[in-house]
Structures are given as structure tokens and as C-alpha cells.
Design an enzyme around this catalytic site. Structure first.
Site, PDB file in Angstrom:
ATOM      1  N   ASN A  12     -16.007  -3.957   5.583  1.00 18.93           N
ATOM      2  CA  ASN A  12     -15.152  -2.975   4.917  1.00 18.93           C
ATOM      3  C   ASN A  12     -15.722  -2.732   3.520  1.00 18.93           C
ATOM      4  O   ASN A  12     -15.544  -3.554   2.632  1.00 18.93           O
ATOM      5  CB  ASN A  12     -13.716  -3.530   4.844  1.00 18.93           C
ATOM      6  CG  ASN A  12     -12.795  -2.655   4.011  1.00 18.93           C
ATOM      7  OD1 ASN A  12     -13.116  -1.509   3.711  1.00 18.93           O
ATOM      8  ND2 ASN A  12     -11.646  -3.201   3.638  1.00 18.93           N
ATOM      9  N   GLU A 106      -4.595  -2.967   0.715  1.00 20.47           N
ATOM     10  CA  GLU A 106      -4.775  -2.114  -0.466  1.00 20.47           C
ATOM     11  C   GLU A 106      -4.119  -0.746  -0.249  1.00 20.47           C
ATOM     12  O   GLU A 106      -3.660  -0.119  -1.205  1.00 20.47           O
ATOM     13  CB  GLU A 106      -6.275  -1.999  -0.796  1.00 20.47           C
ATOM     14  CG  GLU A 106      -6.780  -3.300  -1.410  1.00 20.47           C
ATOM     15  CD  GLU A 106      -8.241  -3.611  -1.150  1.00 20.47           C
ATOM     16  OE1 GLU A 106      -9.004  -2.714  -0.772  1.00 20.47           O
ATOM     17  OE2 GLU A 106      -8.618  -4.798  -1.325  1.00 20.47           O
ATOM     18  N   GLU A 174      -5.276 -10.591   7.467  1.00 19.58           N
ATOM     19  CA  GLU A 174      -5.838 -10.732   6.123  1.00 19.58           C
ATOM     20  C   GLU A 174      -4.741 -11.139   5.142  1.00 19.58           C
ATOM     21  O   GLU A 174      -3.994 -10.279   4.652  1.00 19.58           O
ATOM     22  CB  GLU A 174      -6.436  -9.407   5.659  1.00 19.58           C
ATOM     23  CG  GLU A 174      -7.565  -8.910   6.522  1.00 19.58           C
ATOM     24  CD  GLU A 174      -8.475  -7.968   5.740  1.00 19.58           C
ATOM     25  OE1 GLU A 174      -9.672  -8.256   5.665  1.00 19.58           O
ATOM     26  OE2 GLU A 174      -7.987  -6.978   5.180  1.00 19.58           O
ATOM     27  N   GLY A 180     -10.530 -10.907  -1.756  1.00 21.07           N
ATOM     28  CA  GLY A 180     -11.236 -10.744  -3.026  1.00 21.07           C
ATOM     29  C   GLY A 180     -10.989 -11.854  -4.022  1.00 21.07           C
ATOM     30  O   GLY A 180     -11.366 -11.739  -5.185  1.00 21.07           O
TER      31      GLY A 180
HETATM   32  P1  PGA Z   1     -12.926  -9.729   0.811  1.00 23.45           P
HETATM   33  O1  PGA Z   1     -12.057  -8.488   1.372  1.00 23.45           O
HETATM   34  O2  PGA Z   1     -13.855 -10.164   1.923  1.00 23.45           O
HETATM   35  O3  PGA Z   1     -13.651  -9.175  -0.376  1.00 23.45           O
HETATM   36  O4  PGA Z   1     -11.950 -10.806   0.456  1.00 23.45           O
HETATM   37  C1  PGA Z   1     -11.619  -8.449   2.704  1.00 23.45           C
HETATM   38  C2  PGA Z   1     -10.883  -7.166   2.968  1.00 23.45           C
HETATM   39  O5  PGA Z   1     -10.164  -6.675   2.066  1.00 23.45           O
HETATM   40  O6  PGA Z   1     -11.004  -6.584   4.072  1.00 23.45           O
END
Ligand code: PGA
Length: 262
Positions: A12, A106, A174, A180
Site C-alpha cells: 500500500n 486512514e 490492521e 506506521g
Molecule cells: P505500515 O502501514 O506498514 O507502514 O505500518 C500499513 C498500512 O497502513 O497498510
């Protein structure tokens, strides 16, 4: 990891890489995987670039017959009409997108997407032959208040209302607190929630769909921790954010079987 489900590693990109950067990136990723003799039966690979990159990625993938799938990060619930700024699933299908991410945290957090919006988008994806990658996950506060599975299970139940399981589905668990943050869930935590999600899919769409649906873990996945997640029976891959923007790291995640003795 059951034999019948091909592991799925999805990158992603979020709002990173313009269409020129996307072309260079996908080309280099394909070379890196070819150099490493990656067997795509070990892991299917997909990238999710911004909308503006998709036509370029389509052209490259088609011209070079690259074994890399791609999709969009969102889709409109509507098929066409006066919806300024929206992108129809029909347009994505014409760009040969196989997948579309729906309900990423998000989108829920910054764009106010509700469970009903997510459900409408899943139905829209299916109308256009796209496989939705439905994202669910709890915040740290949810975890404290409701325990590990309640919120993701409720989100998935809402997302799948009226859905025909035969039209294809990928689910991504998730935890919002893991995205993040560098603080991934433990493999045991991921397994517990993914197992609960699979039970729900069985209840809503039947055991056959539950057995064939790939359920991914996402949240601070990197090359160093991917194999531990894929060892869990109900975790069938990963949705990777930050680490999907680094070719070496991402191709190493794709080749999870080759390291850490997995
Ligand atoms: P990340 O994001 O691997 O940077 O933690 C995962 C995501 O938001 O799909």
C-alpha cells in the site's frame, strides 16, 4: 497457513510515488524478484499506487507481461455521475485493476468513512469485478475497552452486508495502533483476530468462502518480522505500508519463505 491459499503480499503505497516513480519502481521490483527467482506460487505480489499512477503501471505490466498485480487504494460507492473527485470502479476495471483497498483506517479516520460507506464500496467493487481488500482494525482505545477482536469483527460484519462471497474477497486486519508506529502486533495477536474474522466469514458467506479467503495482517510489517506472521495458520499474507516503498525490503518480504527458516 493452509495449502489452498496462496500467500498474498500487498504494498500500500499511500500518497507516495508519482507515475514516473511508479514506473521505475515496478520495473525494479520485477527485476529484483526475477533475479531472486521468486516463485509466485509462494506469494502473489500486488502494489496499490495512487490513482494517477494506475494507467502507467497498467501499460508497463501489460507491455512486459509482469507477474505483478495492482489495484487502487479506494473506490467510489457510485458507478458514475455528479460525484466530484470520486473514481468509479468501472474506470479501475478498465485499467485492469484486480483489487481495490476499501476501508483503510486512514480513510475511516481522516475522511470519515463509516461502516456503511465501506459496505457500499465493497458492493461497488463487486459490481465491477474488482476484488475488495477490506481493511478492519481497532484503535488502542478500542483494544482497551473491547478486547482484541470485537471491533474488527463488527467492522467486517458491517462491510459484508449483502455481499456475494463468490465474487472474491481479501481481508486485512490492521490494528490502528500498529500502522506506521514500528510497533507491530505479535503473531499471536494477529492470529487470534484473523481466526475470529475467518469464523465470521464462515458464518456470513459459508465455510467454502471462509476456507479460501486470504486474511492479511498489516501494521509495521517488515522483512524481519514477516515470517513470524506467515507461520500462523490464519494469516495468509500482509498489507505493507512504509516497507513497501523500499524495493530491497519489499522484495525480501515477498520472499519470506527464503529467510528466517520459514
Ligand atoms: P505500515 O502501514 O506498514 O507502514 O505500518 C500499513 C498500512 O497502513 O497498510
Amino acid at each position: 497457513m493452509a495449502v489452498s491459499r496462496t500467500p498474498f503480499i500487498a504494498g500500500n503505497w499511500k500518497m507516495n510515488l508519482d507515475h514516473l516513480q511508479a514506473i521505475a519502481f515496478v520495473q525494479k521490483l520485477a527485476w529484483a524478484l526475477a533475479d531472486a527467482k521468486h516463485d509466485f506460487a509462494d506469494a502473489e505480489v500486488a502494489v496499490f499506487p495512487p490513482f494517477t499512477d494506475l494507467r502507467s503501471v497498467q501499460t508497463l505490466v501489460a507491455a512486459d507481461s509482469l507477474p505483478i498485480a495492482y489495484g487502487a487504494q479506494d473506490v467510489s460507492a457510485h458507478d458514475s455521475g455528479a460525484y466530484t473527485g470520486e473514481v468509479s470502479g468501472a474506470f479501475l476495471a478498465h485499467l485492469d485493476c484486480a483489487y481495490v483497498i476499501i476501508g483503510h483506517s486512514e480513510r475511516r479516520q481522516y475522511h470519515g468513512e463509516s461502516d456503511a460507506d465501506v459496505n457500499a464500496k465493497v458492493l461497488a467493487a463487486h459490481r465491477h469485478g474488482l476484488v475488495p481488500v477490506v481493511c478492519v482494525g481497532e484503535t488502542a482505545e478500542d483494544l482497551e475497552a473491547h478486547g482484541p477482536s470485537a471491533v474488527p469483527v463488527a467492522q467486517l460484519r458491517a462491510a459484508l452486508a449483502g455481499v456475494d462471497g463468490a465474487k472474491g474477497l481479501v481481508v486485512a486486519y490492521e490494528p490502528v495502533w500498529a500502522i506506521g508506529s514500528g510497533q507491530a502486533a505479535t503473531p499471536e495477536q494477529a492470529e487470534q483476530v484473523c481466526a475470529a474474522l475467518r469464523v465470521l466469514i464462515g458464518e456470513l458467506l459459508g465455510e467454502e468462502v471462509a476456507a479460501s479467503t486470504r486474511i492479511l495482517y498489516g501494521g509495521s510489517v517488515k522483512a524481519a518480522n514477516i515470517a513470524s506472521f506467515l507461520r500462523e495458520p490464519n494469516v495468509d499474507g500482509a498489507l505493507v505500508g512504509g516497507a513497501s516503498l523500499d524495493i530491497d525490503e519489499f522484495s525480501s518480504i515477498v520472499r519470506f519463505k527464503k529467510h528466517v527458516g520459514a
